[in-house]
Design a protein around this motif. Structure first.
Motif, PDB file in Angstrom:
ATOM      1  N   LEU A 498       0.800  -1.223   0.000  1.00  0.00           N
ATOM      2  CA  LEU A 498       0.000   0.000   0.000  1.00  0.00           C
ATOM      3  C   LEU A 498       0.836   1.279   0.000  1.00  0.00           C
ATOM      4  O   LEU A 498       0.300   2.367  -0.160  1.00  0.00           O
ATOM      5  N   ALA A 499       2.128   1.193   0.187  1.00  0.00           N
ATOM      6  CA  ALA A 499       2.971   2.395   0.213  1.00  0.00           C
ATOM      7  C   ALA A 499       3.116   2.964  -1.197  1.00  0.00           C
ATOM      8  O   ALA A 499       3.304   2.224  -2.160  1.00  0.00           O
ATOM      9  N   VAL A 500       3.026   4.294  -1.297  1.00  0.00           N
ATOM     10  CA  VAL A 500       3.181   4.987  -2.579  1.00  0.00           C
ATOM     11  C   VAL A 500       4.238   6.077  -2.394  1.00  0.00           C
ATOM     12  O   VAL A 500       4.097   6.948  -1.536  1.00  0.00           O
ATOM     13  N   ILE A 501       5.290   6.033  -3.213  1.00  0.00           N
ATOM     14  CA  ILE A 501       6.387   6.995  -3.137  1.00  0.00           C
ATOM     15  C   ILE A 501       6.520   7.653  -4.505  1.00  0.00           C
ATOM     16  O   ILE A 501       6.778   6.969  -5.498  1.00  0.00           O
ATOM     17  N   GLU A 502       6.338   8.994  -4.566  1.00  0.00           N
ATOM     18  CA  GLU A 502       6.389   9.708  -5.839  1.00  0.00           C
ATOM     19  C   GLU A 502       7.354  10.883  -5.722  1.00  0.00           C
ATOM     20  O   GLU A 502       7.224  11.708  -4.820  1.00  0.00           O
TER      21      GLU A 502
END
Length: 703
Positions: A498-502
């Motif tokens: 579920l982690a989102v890194i942008e």
């Protein structure tokens, strides 16, 4: 069902553009009833559709009387948590400035009330953001570009009163500002009657230390000035490059004593023939006859006179003193500069993220730099006694940037605010820095117009948005991180899928598990498992245990790791080379270039007609001519920048076509590679290989 809906709307008389927006909305499961009205053009439909995609309350702007560009600003405002509905009657340019001002917590409404235009408000807003007080210089007749030159000058601590005058065009202002930055005497050319091109030639000459009085007369055009300036530089270079040559070569002459002087008159030599019976006084008279009066080496004369009975000698009889150039000006910095930000490499090849320093901090009021002025040199003298003037050291250009003040002495730079400081290309930037111990559900989400430094962990379910860099010292769970520059997670991410890194820059981290990463730059880690990676540049997984296991990894320039996949054959998808995003950027760049070319052709044609129609003394005073000239210059610059952008994209594509995956350890079965529309699957595990294109096919080669 979808086909029936589409046929229904086709029957209502929508054109192709409108039908495309309706079709896309239906395919995405949106409530297209918000914009299925013939009163909307397809641009308005697109803005409403984008709002629905983001889950926004489109009722705020979904009205036919609101133009698409105003819709766009209201939509962007809603996405950023800013309500612009009360200002919706204003033009799109005003709405954009209000939105950006609210983002940065500055107030531009007094200037809107006073009647400033959007291009002027853009510069006023930036001045407020950068805490540069331009209020005393503002005149409503100034173009936005003129206010920009004033703003930049105030930010740099320059004396903008020299050029903040209504009779100067913005390009003239720019040339005076650049001269002030480079510490030249701008009074020589800060005159209204000079065209900006003439100012430029005089400024460049002053920067080179030339005597610009040779061409600074207004009778010379800018092109004529340029020719004279370049000729003067060539002559100066030729003079500097003159190598030591003797005026006369040593030769067998009947004379017993020969005096020769170097061309630059810095050295005088005496040749004494063997058996000469000359005395010291005779040699001194010969030197005087040749006008050698300075730097005479008495000891040398006496020494070689004694040896003249045994051999012919040529010796240095006099030596001048060369002028010494003064010390150049320099800056003394009171913070660490040039922080490499390159993590230490461990013995196994992995990266030590924990002990890497990524930025330097300063506090408001701290002296960050002091300029030490150039020093005068020491004069010299030739052997004939001619005085040689000293050459002073060269002054350094004033520091640019934001977040600091220049004291009255014009030498001391002081931090105006606390934050993260960086020196790059003669520019100091102090950016706001928010420091927090940890971010969890209990502390809430975090949004900051600057850099964020989290000294602890980031928990699940939180959102962190940083305009600049984001540094996390601890671990990250199932959080959503966004950054306008690079992201560094020193320990790693355990995202549970579920982690989102942008990041608009690079992403660095010790490891990534169960995370989705998107970086415009590169992605760098020691270990990646069950994650989806998309990099605009490369993906580098370091160390002998560095592996990409499961999930997918897409990189434009290439991927390097020790292992790919695992022994169990877990599906690991690799995408190399040209991406869809790159193709879209190339198409967009091509469209923009064509647009600028078309617009420039129109302005250039008008410019040529006015030049043919009116003589210089008339057209140079015409507002229309000056506006067309300025518009032509701006469009030409826009086109040049767009051509550079297209060139960058072309170079990026070239690198993408050469993309490869380098595996130093095992490339496991179960790995699938896609590149430029071609597929390759690893049926068996192989060691130490490179996967790349070869003759339009994906090939596997031993390293």
């Amino acid at each position: 069902m979808n086909n029936q809906l589409l046929k229904k709307y086709e029957a209502m008389g929508f054109d192709k553009g409108q039908m495309e927006e309706i079709r896309q909305g239906i395919e995405k499961g949106l409530d297209v009833s918000w914009y299925t009205s013939v009163n909307y053009d397809w641009f308005q439909m697109e803005e409403i559709k984008k709002g629905l995609e983001c889950g926004l309350d489109v009722s705020v702007y979904a009205r036919p009387e609101i133009s698409y560009d105003r819709m766009r600003q209201i939509r962007k405002g809603l996405k950023e948590g800013i309500d612009l509905s009360e200002h919706q009657k204003l033009g799109a340019g005003y709405l954009r400035q209000i939105r950006k001002a609210k983002q940065r917590n500055v107030n531009i409404f007094p200037y809107i009330t006073e009647g400033y235009e959007p291009d002027q408000l853009e510069e006023i807003r930036l001045a407020l953001e950068h805490k540069a007080d331009v209020s005393s210089f503002l005149i409503k007749e100034f173009l936005g570009e003129s206010i920009r030159e004033i703003r930049l000058g105030v930010e740099e601590g320059l004396d903008v009163t020299v050029y903040a005058k209504i009779n100067f065009g913005w390009q003239q202002m720019r040339e005076i500002r650049l001269g002030l930055e480079r510490r030249v005497d701008v009074s020589i050319y800060a005159r209204e009657l000079y065209r900006w091109q003439q100012m430029r030639e005089i400024r460049l000459g002053l920067e080179e230390g030339l005597d610009v009085s040779a061409y600074s007369s207004m009778m010379y055009s800018a092109k004529e000035m340029e020719k004279i300036r370049k000729k003067m530089m060539t002559q100066a270079d030729a003079t500097e490059d003159i190598q030591f040559e003797m005026l006369e070569e040593q030769a067998k002459l009947a004379s017993e004593c020969l005096v020769t002087v170097s061309q630059d008159k810095m050295e005088a030599y005496v040749t004494l023939e063997k058996g000469s019976c000359k005395t010291k006084n005779e040699i001194m008279r010969l030197l005087a006859k040749e006008n050698i009066v300075f730097g005479i080496k008495q000891d040398n004369i006496e020494k070689y006179l004694k040896e003249s009975d045994h051999a012919t000698n040529r010796f240095l009889a006099a030596e001048g003193v060369r002028p010494e150039r003064g010390r150049d000006g320099y800056y003394e910095f009171f913070f660490r500069t040039g922080i490499p930000q390159i993590p230490a490499i461990r013995e196994d090849g992995s990266i030590d993220y924990k002990n890497t320093v990524y930025f330097e901090q300063v506090k408001a009021g701290q002296v960050i730099a002091v300029y030490h002025e150039a020093q005068p040199g020491m004069g010299g003298r030739t052997v004939d006694g001619t005085e040689l003037p000293a050459q002073g050291g060269q002054e350094k250009q004033m520091l640019k940037g934001r977040g600091f003040l220049l004291s009255q002495d014009k030498k001391t730079y002081i931090a105006r605010e606390s934050g993260k400081i960086e020196l790059k290309n003669n520019e100091i930037t102090i950016q706001p820095l928010l420091v927090v111990d940890e971010v969890t559900i209990s502390t809430g989400n975090l949004r900051f117009n600057g850099s964020i430094w989290v000294r602890g962990n980031v928990g699940s379910g939180v959102v962190i948005q940083s305009k600049d860099e984001l540094i996390v010292e601890g671990n990250v769970e199932a959080a959503h991180l966004q950054s306008g520059q690079k992201i560094v997670i020193k320990k790693g991410v355990s995202g549970g899928g579920l982690a989102v890194i942008e990041s608009a820059g690079d992403i660095h981290g010790k490891f990534f598990e169960g995370a989705s990463l998107t970086a415009n730059g590169g992605i760098y880690a020691n270990y990646v498992m069950n994650s989806n990676l998309i990099a605009g540049k490369d993906i580098m997984i370091s160390g002998t245990r560095g592996a990409i296991i499961g999930g997918s990894a897409a990189a434009v320039q290439g991927i390097e790791a020790h292992h790919i996949g695992n022994r169990a054959g877990l599906l690991t998808s690799i995408f190399l080379g040209v991406s869809q995003a790159m193709i879209e950027k190339e198409e967009e760049a091509e469209m923009k270039l064509k647009k600028f070319q078309s617009e420039l052709a129109i302005f250039e044609e008008a410019y040529r007609k006015l030049q043919k129609q009116y003589p210089p003394e008339i057209r140079n005073g015409m507002d229309l001519y000056l506006k067309v000239e300025q518009a032509t210059y701006i469009k030409r610059k826009q086109m040049e920048l767009q051509m550079e952008r297209a060139k960058e994209l072309e170079q990026k594509r070239s690198k993408a076509n050469e993309a490869k995956m380098v595996v130093h350890g095992i490339l496991n079965a179960g790995t699938v590679v896609q590149m430029n529309g071609m597929h390759w699957s690893a049926a068996n595990s192989v060691k130490n290989v490179t996967v790349r294109l070869s003759f339009k096919e994906i090939g596997v080669f031993r390293n």
